[in-house]
Design a protein around this motif. Structure first.
Motif, PDB file in Angstrom:
ATOM      1  N   TYR A 191     -13.538 -18.306 -47.875  1.00 34.21           N
ATOM      2  CA  TYR A 191     -14.862 -17.768 -48.190  1.00 34.21           C
ATOM      3  C   TYR A 191     -14.803 -16.234 -48.282  1.00 34.21           C
ATOM      4  O   TYR A 191     -15.461 -15.640 -49.136  1.00 34.21           O
ATOM      5  N   ASP A 192     -14.039 -15.613 -47.404  1.00 36.29           N
ATOM      6  CA  ASP A 192     -13.898 -14.147 -47.449  1.00 36.29           C
ATOM      7  C   ASP A 192     -13.239 -13.698 -48.753  1.00 36.29           C
ATOM      8  O   ASP A 192     -13.685 -12.733 -49.385  1.00 36.29           O
ATOM      9  N   GLU A 193     -12.168 -14.400 -49.153  1.00 34.29           N
ATOM     10  CA  GLU A 193     -11.489 -14.050 -50.409  1.00 34.29           C
ATOM     11  C   GLU A 193     -12.427 -14.224 -51.602  1.00 34.29           C
ATOM     12  O   GLU A 193     -12.478 -13.375 -52.488  1.00 34.29           O
ATOM     13  N   ILE A 194     -13.161 -15.322 -51.601  1.00 27.40           N
ATOM     14  CA  ILE A 194     -14.087 -15.572 -52.705  1.00 27.40           C
ATOM     15  C   ILE A 194     -15.152 -14.484 -52.747  1.00 27.40           C
ATOM     16  O   ILE A 194     -15.502 -13.984 -53.813  1.00 27.40           O
ATOM     17  N   GLY A 195     -15.645 -14.100 -51.576  1.00 27.86           N
ATOM     18  CA  GLY A 195     -16.637 -13.031 -51.513  1.00 27.86           C
ATOM     19  C   GLY A 195     -16.126 -11.747 -52.132  1.00 27.86           C
ATOM     20  O   GLY A 195     -16.841 -11.070 -52.882  1.00 27.86           O
ATOM     21  N   GLU A 196     -14.864 -11.404 -51.840  1.00 29.47           N
ATOM     22  CA  GLU A 196     -14.274 -10.204 -52.437  1.00 29.47           C
ATOM     23  C   GLU A 196     -14.133 -10.356 -53.941  1.00 29.47           C
ATOM     24  O   GLU A 196     -14.356  -9.412 -54.690  1.00 29.47           O
ATOM     25  N   ILE A 197     -13.769 -11.543 -54.389  1.00 26.78           N
ATOM     26  CA  ILE A 197     -13.555 -11.791 -55.809  1.00 26.78           C
ATOM     27  C   ILE A 197     -14.857 -11.692 -56.601  1.00 26.78           C
ATOM     28  O   ILE A 197     -14.901 -11.070 -57.654  1.00 26.78           O
ATOM     29  N   VAL A 198     -15.923 -12.316 -56.074  1.00 26.26           N
ATOM     30  CA  VAL A 198     -17.180 -12.361 -56.834  1.00 26.26           C
ATOM     31  C   VAL A 198     -18.178 -11.292 -56.419  1.00 26.26           C
ATOM     32  O   VAL A 198     -19.262 -11.195 -56.999  1.00 26.26           O
ATOM     33  N   GLY A 199     -17.820 -10.481 -55.419  1.00 25.40           N
ATOM     34  CA  GLY A 199     -18.700  -9.399 -54.999  1.00 25.40           C
ATOM     35  C   GLY A 199     -19.917  -9.876 -54.221  1.00 25.40           C
ATOM     36  O   GLY A 199     -21.033  -9.409 -54.460  1.00 25.40           O
ATOM     37  N   ALA A 200     -19.706 -10.811 -53.313  1.00 23.92           N
ATOM     38  CA  ALA A 200     -20.799 -11.338 -52.486  1.00 23.92           C
ATOM     39  C   ALA A 200     -20.289 -11.497 -51.056  1.00 23.92           C
ATOM     40  O   ALA A 200     -19.087 -11.580 -50.827  1.00 23.92           O
ATOM     41  N   ASN A 201     -21.219 -11.569 -50.110  1.00 26.17           N
ATOM     42  CA  ASN A 201     -20.776 -11.774 -48.731  1.00 26.17           C
ATOM     43  C   ASN A 201     -20.456 -13.254 -48.513  1.00 26.17           C
ATOM     44  O   ASN A 201     -20.902 -14.114 -49.280  1.00 26.17           O
ATOM     45  N   PRO A 202     -19.674 -13.573 -47.479  1.00 25.03           N
ATOM     46  CA  PRO A 202     -19.263 -14.966 -47.247  1.00 25.03           C
ATOM     47  C   PRO A 202     -20.435 -15.933 -47.074  1.00 25.03           C
ATOM     48  O   PRO A 202     -20.341 -17.094 -47.472  1.00 25.03           O
TER      49      PRO A 202
END
Length: 193
Positions: free
Chosen positions: A160-171
């Motif tokens: 979830y943290d990686e995805i947040g960084e990728i899409v520019g959103a918090n976990p």
């Protein structure tokens, strides 16, 4: 590289170099090191792009642009260990841009679904193909952000943290998007249970 032969750069005989070392060498102008990175990650980026865009040609274009852009901007990467995350972020963002630029109804590339096993019974193979087509159609019904988050989590196994960084959103937002995507997909796929 002719005839499909792949040359791997090694630190010691038989030991492939890690990503950070290859990135460092590529930044110093080593084209072969960058080729190794491309060979290592182009398949993952293509699978993400084709599932997000539902069109092989667009996905190929996106992946080519991502790797060309990464080569040109390699100097801007501050941490050699973050190269893969950078690729995922670039691929996702380019896909989202393509989705935004499309007309409301784009053609679906029905050949993007992997073909069922060749040794399967024909009726079973037809059922699997129908299920894959239904899943691809259900994925099209998600918002672009939901689709990106769901694919990064369920298909590419990102945290979830990686995805947040990728899409520019918090976990927390990522978890919400994935939960909504799962609920919508479950509803759409009920006939296949």
């Amino acid at each position: 590289m002719e005839g499909g032969a792949v040359t791997t750069i090694h630190a010691e005989p038989g030991t492939p170099l890690d990503d950070a070392t290859l990135v460092g060498r590529a930044r110093d102008g080593d084209v072969r090191a960058y080729e190794q990175l491309v060979l290592r990650y182009q398949g993952q980026m293509f699978r993400l792009a084709v599932k997000m865009l539902h069109h092989r040609g667009d996905a190929e274009d996106v992946v080519q642009e991502v790797f060309l852009g990464a080569w040109r901007k390699l100097e801007q990467l501050s941490d050699d260990h973050s190269f893969v995350g950078w690729l995922y972020r670039s691929t996702t963002n380019r896909c989202l841009n393509v989705i935004r630029a499309r007309r409301p109804q784009a053609d679906v590339d029905l050949e993007l679904a992997e073909s069922p096993r060749r040794d399967a019974r024909p009726e079973h193979a037809a059922q699997i193909s129908s299920q894959l087509a239904a899943l691809n159609e259900a994925l099209r019904g998600l918002t672009a952000q939901q689709r990106a988050c769901w694919l990064l989590r369920e298909v590419h196994g990102r945290s979830y943290d990686e995805i947040g960084e990728i899409v520019g959103a918090n976990p927390t937002a990522v978890r919400g998007r994935i939960a909504r995507a799962r609920a919508q997909l479950a509803e759409e796929m009920k006939p296949w249970r």
